[in-house]
Design a protein around this motif. Structure first.
Motif, PDB file in Angstrom:
ATOM      1  N   GLN A  68      -8.600  62.310  48.624  1.00 12.13           N
ATOM      2  CA  GLN A  68      -8.232  61.422  49.734  1.00 12.13           C
ATOM      3  C   GLN A  68      -7.017  60.582  49.346  1.00 12.13           C
ATOM      4  OE1 GLN A  68     -12.026  59.404  50.536  1.00 12.13           O
ATOM      5  NE2 GLN A  68     -11.867  60.166  52.634  1.00 12.13           N
ATOM      6  N   ILE A 116     -19.074  61.738  52.996  1.00  9.55           N
ATOM      7  CA  ILE A 116     -19.559  62.910  52.259  1.00  9.55           C
ATOM      8  C   ILE A 116     -20.823  62.590  51.452  1.00  9.55           C
ATOM      9  CG2 ILE A 116     -18.116  62.600  50.220  1.00  9.55           C
ATOM     10  CD1 ILE A 116     -17.822  65.751  50.351  1.00  9.55           C
ATOM     11  N   GLN A 122      -9.023  62.173  56.884  1.00 12.49           N
ATOM     12  CA  GLN A 122     -10.096  61.552  57.648  1.00 12.49           C
ATOM     13  C   GLN A 122     -11.076  60.835  56.726  1.00 12.49           C
ATOM     14  OE1 GLN A 122     -11.642  65.428  59.089  1.00 12.49           O
ATOM     15  NE2 GLN A 122     -13.644  64.532  58.756  1.00 12.49           N
ATOM     16  N   ASP A 123     -11.702  59.796  57.270  1.00 10.73           N
ATOM     17  CA  ASP A 123     -12.737  59.085  56.532  1.00 10.73           C
ATOM     18  C   ASP A 123     -14.066  59.749  56.894  1.00 10.73           C
ATOM     19  OD1 ASP A 123     -13.952  57.223  54.914  1.00 10.73           O
ATOM     20  OD2 ASP A 123     -14.177  55.754  56.525  1.00 10.73           O
ATOM     21  N   TYR A 124     -14.661  60.416  55.932  1.00  6.53           N
ATOM     22  CA  TYR A 124     -15.880  61.179  56.178  1.00  6.53           C
ATOM     23  C   TYR A 124     -16.929  60.759  55.157  1.00  6.53           C
ATOM     24  CZ  TYR A 124     -18.880  65.223  56.985  1.00  6.53           C
ATOM     25  OH  TYR A 124     -19.940  66.026  57.295  1.00  6.53           O
ATOM     26  N   HIS A 133     -24.132  63.709  52.595  1.00 10.34           N
ATOM     27  CA  HIS A 133     -24.357  65.146  52.702  1.00 10.34           C
ATOM     28  C   HIS A 133     -24.578  65.817  51.343  1.00 10.34           C
ATOM     29  CE1 HIS A 133     -23.474  64.998  56.952  1.00 10.34           C
ATOM     30  NE2 HIS A 133     -22.503  64.167  56.639  1.00 10.34           N
ATOM     31  N   TRP A 136     -13.675  63.680  45.581  1.00 14.63           N
ATOM     32  CA  TRP A 136     -13.406  63.403  46.988  1.00 14.63           C
ATOM     33  C   TRP A 136     -12.460  62.216  47.121  1.00 14.63           C
ATOM     34  CZ3 TRP A 136     -14.279  65.923  51.435  1.00 14.63           C
ATOM     35  CH2 TRP A 136     -14.164  65.216  52.636  1.00 14.63           C
TER      36      TRP A 136
END
Length: 182
Positions: free
Chosen positions: A134, A145, A141-143, A148, A130
């Motif tokens: 990025q 993860i 986008q800053d997500y 999750h 990830w």
């Protein structure tokens, strides 16, 4: 460039529209066999224990029926053991199910070992991959993860399988792998 299908990637390379393409099993072996193309690199050269093919599910569904998901993961763990200990039978099963040449299946699964089918969640690998996509600008986008990724159900499934066969070497290796990668 992005193409809609792996077949389109192979076709673009074959025609010389692009210098190289990214394909996954069995497409690169089929491209070698059918078109004389060559694999330059396997992703595992750059990403050992590549995070391909992780299990995904909606959190709501998982929380509503955790036991079914645990049993499913336990079945995948047992299937992984079968894959590791029964190569001839595994190749026959894959060949029949995928309707692909047995030699290609054997080559990709056991000879070249182009992908490992370990059902481990690989949390650290997912987070690392990830970060790299990025940094490459593929995801802007800053997500969060990391919030999750659920490794608990897998660990419960692995523990349940190990309780039934505590001396099994494959399951013990999977436990060691889990501790290292999650």
């Amino acid at each position: 460039m992005e193409f809609g299908t792996v077949a389109a990637v192979v076709e673009a390379v074959k025609k010389g529209a692009v210098d190289a393409g990214l394909a996954y099993p069995p497409h690169f072996s089929l491209a070698e066999k059918n078109y004389g193309l060559k694999v330059a690199h396997y992703i595992e050269e750059f990403y050992p224990d590549y995070t391909c093919c992780r299990i995904v599910a909606h959190t709501k569904e998982v929380n509503a029926d955790r036991e079914t998901y645990r049993k499913f993961l336990a079945a995948l763990i047992r299937a992984y053991r079968f894959y590791k200990t029964n190569p001839d039978e595994t190749v026959k099963i894959y060949t029949k199910a995928l309707k692909i040449d047995e030699e290609i299946i054997r080559n990709e699964t056991y000879v070249k070992r182009v992908a490992e089918s370990n059902p481990d969640p690989l949390r650290k690998g997912i987070l690392d991959f990830w970060k790299h996509i990025q940094e490459a600008g593929y995801i802007t986008q800053d997500y969060p993860i990391d919030r999750h990724i659920n490794t608990d159900i897998y660990k419960q499934a692995l523990d349940s399988v190990i309780r039934k066969e505590p001396k099994d070497k494959i399951y013990q290796q999977m436990l060691t792998f889990y501790k290292k990668n999650n």
